[in-house]
Design an enzyme around this catalytic site. Sequence first.
Site, PDB file in Angstrom:
ATOM      1  N   LYS A 176      14.636  21.675 -12.096  1.00  0.00           N
ATOM      2  CA  LYS A 176      14.005  20.395 -12.385  1.00  0.00           C
ATOM      3  C   LYS A 176      14.887  19.407 -13.125  1.00  0.00           C
ATOM      4  CE  LYS A 176       9.595  20.066 -12.059  1.00  0.00           C
ATOM      5  NZ  LYS A 176       8.867  19.177 -11.197  1.00  0.00           N
ATOM      6  N   SER A 231      12.983  21.360 -17.190  1.00  0.00           N
ATOM      7  CA  SER A 231      11.726  22.083 -17.352  1.00  0.00           C
ATOM      8  C   SER A 231      12.018  23.383 -18.076  1.00  0.00           C
ATOM      9  CB  SER A 231      11.134  22.368 -15.969  1.00  0.00           C
ATOM     10  OG  SER A 231      10.273  23.482 -16.035  1.00  0.00           O
ATOM     11  N   GLU A 278       7.992   8.247 -17.289  1.00  0.00           N
ATOM     12  CA  GLU A 278       6.587   8.654 -17.449  1.00  0.00           C
ATOM     13  C   GLU A 278       6.065   8.312 -18.836  1.00  0.00           C
ATOM     14  OE1 GLU A 278       6.213  12.520 -14.540  1.00  0.00           O
ATOM     15  OE2 GLU A 278       7.332  12.734 -16.380  1.00  0.00           O
ATOM     16  N   HIS A 304       0.832  -1.224   0.000  1.00  0.00           N
ATOM     17  CA  HIS A 304       0.000   0.000   0.000  1.00  0.00           C
ATOM     18  C   HIS A 304       0.862   1.269   0.000  1.00  0.00           C
ATOM     19  CE1 HIS A 304      -3.206  -2.794   1.297  1.00  0.00           C
ATOM     20  NE2 HIS A 304      -2.267  -3.273   2.100  1.00  0.00           N
TER      21      HIS A 304
END
Length: 455
Positions: A282, A276, A289, A155
């Site tokens: 970043k 970014s 992704e 979890h």
Amino acid sequence: MSIIRGRFSKEADKKVIQYSESLSYDSRLYPYDIKGSLAHVKMLAKQNIIPKEDADKITKGLIEIKDELDNGVFVFNEELEDIHISIESRLKELIGDSAGRLHTARSRNDQIALDMRLYVRDKTKDAIQAITDLEKVIVEQAEKNKETIMPGYTHTQLAQPILLAHHLLAYFEMFERDKARFADSYKRTDVMPLGSAALSGSPYNVDREFVAKELGFESVTQNSMDAVSDRDFVIEYLSNAAITMMHLSRMAEEIVLWSTSEFGFMTLDDAYTTGSSIMPQKKNSDVAELGRGKTGRVYGNLQRMLVTMKGLPLSYNRDLQEDKEGLFDTVDTLLLSLEVFTGMLETAEYNTENMARSLKNDIILATDIADYLVKKGLPFRDAHRIVGNIVNYATTNNMNLMDINLEKYKEFCELFEADVKDISVESSIKSKNVIGGTAPEQIEYQLKRARKLLD
Ligand code: ARG
């Protein structure tokens, strides 16, 4: 006039040509189409179905066309429907009327079935190889981290300590099953459909087994109607690819999570991250992704093919032409994803100090303390309740479980003795000495097994 419009008085409508063409995407099948035609023409000559001189001319012509296509000098005529017609038309330009004999005892229906099987067979092998390459990196990293301790999660909450190698080898297991699935569907793809002709078989004295042998097929199809209309070998590839992408996507999710500053378990190489356009600090895990995102389109391609097939009566229907773009997209996506993930993983670094830091919260030892009481004779449910109270006490008092002194432990249960303080992440890991468990001995065995499977 196109070579297949004998009975028509005019060309097809411009929009109809645009609507029905597949050349813009099936041209990638040309190596398989030519390979199939070469085997077919060899058989036709051997069986005296066409004159040897014509067969020789056709063979020479096809090899020349293959050369033109390989070198990008083949000029595609967009008015021609598909790769089969394009190649046959070019053959006619090159060798004249002999070209007309190539399509003897063949229909585009069994021709495309053959092309697709040759293609899927090849790409299945490529998938197995690409998965193997990824597995090698996984095993290498597991090897390097067989002593690295980290928290295991359920979890996404701290659960029990594990070895990083154990975590990595979980993916090895998934990818082994993916490979087994591809190897299994390969067997059903490896069946030669030529000789089925349009739908009912060929009236010529064709030698189907000879063609199969020429093309390295294990066997020939046993029902011509099934052979020209079956695409379940495509669906199996798409399904296997979808499952592999699902595994890759789970890995992607962990890579994203682990490279956050909150987790900090993993640092990706600059070559596999992006910046970014606005936030200078970043370093994003876009590659992971994208793998996660592309899994969606691979699922979509499977769904699309299942729906395309579901209402089709026997035998060939033009709907089947819609089997290609989704398949090609899945092949490209799967192979590139596997390759990119292999590189990303190979160059990634594990921040073992951060893993150790998150183990400082020794709440992760709660189950081990319960197991300790069980070994002293308490039923597990009682032990579970007692340790629950201890955890509650520790959390309320902002303490670690191992900071609580023995007297206090005894207050919770008189079975506690001084050796409760020997419980540690190391002892926890060591105790999971069961097949498939995280104990170092087991991991050593699993690494050996993995290396053997990869050999
Ligand atoms: N382009 C077609 C396909 O991909 C080839 C077979 C066409 N056959 C036919 N009878 N129209 O399925």
